[in-house]
Design an enzyme around this catalytic site. Sequence first.
Site, PDB file in Angstrom:
ATOM      1  N   GLU A   1       0.868  -1.181   0.000  1.00 32.15           N
ATOM      2  CA  GLU A   1       0.000   0.000   0.000  1.00 32.15           C
ATOM      3  C   GLU A   1       0.900   1.223   0.000  1.00 32.15           C
ATOM      4  O   GLU A   1       1.602   1.494   0.977  1.00 32.15           O
ATOM      5  CB  GLU A   1      -0.906   0.015   1.244  1.00 32.15           C
ATOM      6  CG  GLU A   1      -1.785   1.258   1.292  1.00 32.15           C
ATOM      7  CD  GLU A   1      -2.506   1.431   2.635  1.00 32.15           C
ATOM      8  OE1 GLU A   1      -2.852   0.422   3.277  1.00 32.15           O
ATOM      9  OE2 GLU A   1      -2.702   2.592   3.031  1.00 32.15           O
TER      10      GLU A   1
ATOM     11  N   LYS B   1     -11.163  -1.714   6.415  1.00 32.01           N
ATOM     12  CA  LYS B   1      -9.975  -1.395   7.210  1.00 32.01           C
ATOM     13  C   LYS B   1     -10.458  -0.954   8.594  1.00 32.01           C
ATOM     14  O   LYS B   1     -11.443  -0.219   8.698  1.00 32.01           O
ATOM     15  CB  LYS B   1      -9.213  -0.270   6.508  1.00 32.01           C
ATOM     16  CG  LYS B   1      -8.113   0.386   7.310  1.00 32.01           C
ATOM     17  CD  LYS B   1      -7.262   1.284   6.406  1.00 32.01           C
ATOM     18  CE  LYS B   1      -6.401   2.242   7.221  1.00 32.01           C
ATOM     19  NZ  LYS B   1      -5.144   2.606   6.551  1.00 32.01           N
TER      20      LYS B   1
ATOM     21  N   ARG C   1       1.034  10.283   0.541  1.00 34.70           N
ATOM     22  CA  ARG C   1       1.503  11.295   1.489  1.00 34.70           C
ATOM     23  C   ARG C   1       2.817  11.912   1.060  1.00 34.70           C
ATOM     24  O   ARG C   1       3.406  12.691   1.792  1.00 34.70           O
ATOM     25  CB  ARG C   1       1.681  10.684   2.882  1.00 34.70           C
ATOM     26  CG  ARG C   1       0.377  10.160   3.443  1.00 34.70           C
ATOM     27  CD  ARG C   1       0.590   9.539   4.809  1.00 34.70           C
ATOM     28  NE  ARG C   1      -0.458   8.588   5.091  1.00 34.70           N
ATOM     29  CZ  ARG C   1      -0.430   7.703   6.067  1.00 34.70           C
ATOM     30  NH1 ARG C   1       0.617   7.655   6.873  1.00 34.70           N
ATOM     31  NH2 ARG C   1      -1.423   6.862   6.252  1.00 34.70           N
TER      32      ARG C   1
HETATM   33  C1  3PG Z   1      -1.704   4.208   7.937  1.00 30.40           C
HETATM   34  O1  3PG Z   1      -2.531   4.338   7.066  1.00 30.40           O
HETATM   35  O2  3PG Z   1      -0.964   5.118   8.341  1.00 30.40           O
HETATM   36  C2  3PG Z   1      -1.583   2.880   8.525  1.00 30.40           C
HETATM   37  O3  3PG Z   1      -2.586   2.711   9.381  1.00 30.40           O
HETATM   38  C3  3PG Z   1      -0.234   2.587   9.121  1.00 30.40           C
HETATM   39  O4  3PG Z   1      -0.232   2.725  10.481  1.00 30.40           O
HETATM   40  P1  3PG Z   1       1.107   2.465  11.268  1.00 30.40           P
HETATM   41  O5  3PG Z   1       2.120   3.484  10.766  1.00 30.40           O
HETATM   42  O6  3PG Z   1       0.777   2.669  12.717  1.00 30.40           O
HETATM   43  O7  3PG Z   1       1.558   1.065  10.962  1.00 30.40           O
END
Ligand code: 3PG
Length: 211
Positions: free
Chosen positions: A41, A129, A45
Amino acid sequence: MTALETTLSKNKLIPVVAIDRIEDISPLCEALLEGGISTIEITLRTDSALASIAEAARNFPEMAVGAGTILTADHVKAVSDSGAAYGVSPGLTEKLQNAIEQSGLAFLPGASTASEIMKNLEYGYTIQKFFPAEAAGGVNFLKSLSAPFSGVRFCPTGGINEKNIVSYLNVPNVICVGGSWFVTSDKVKSGNLKKLAEEVRGILEHIGGDF
Ligand code: 3PG
């Protein structure tokens, strides 16, 4: 079974990554595949996200390239045009759903309350999710959802790490988990991909296969 369901069923751990440099995406995909993970994924960002999604989708047909942090209809169009296999969002809105329907993009919407889960179900999403997993109630919350939402399976993300991953995967309504802890930006930029592939293999061994 949909293609997304197949992807999430066979990959118990989805790496959630932010790519700062486009040149890192192909070596990263190689390391993940070598370690035994065939999905990723890529979060929207960073400035390199869309180009990274396009490059991964083009160079690694064996990898289901997902796009994360989808918040707007524009994001949906952009990631569809980039060749993403599926989109992931921390939530869902009516505008977003309209864009998803228009694009035909496979989609994993997020939820962290009963009402949000019900809204997602109204649109037909039986895989959702669960975000932010640890902060929103963690394993106990997920267990409590199984009675009222027996037909829904979740991909918890947010605060998952090597210590708690197995307790999440042991919850029957969890299809897979997502996490960023093992693919930090520094690690990706370090170029030490042999080490990353080994780490991924180690995590998958730790998880085991009985889910
Ligand atoms: C996100 O979309 O940021 C995910 O949930 C990842 O979360 P994490 O950085 O706590 O693994």
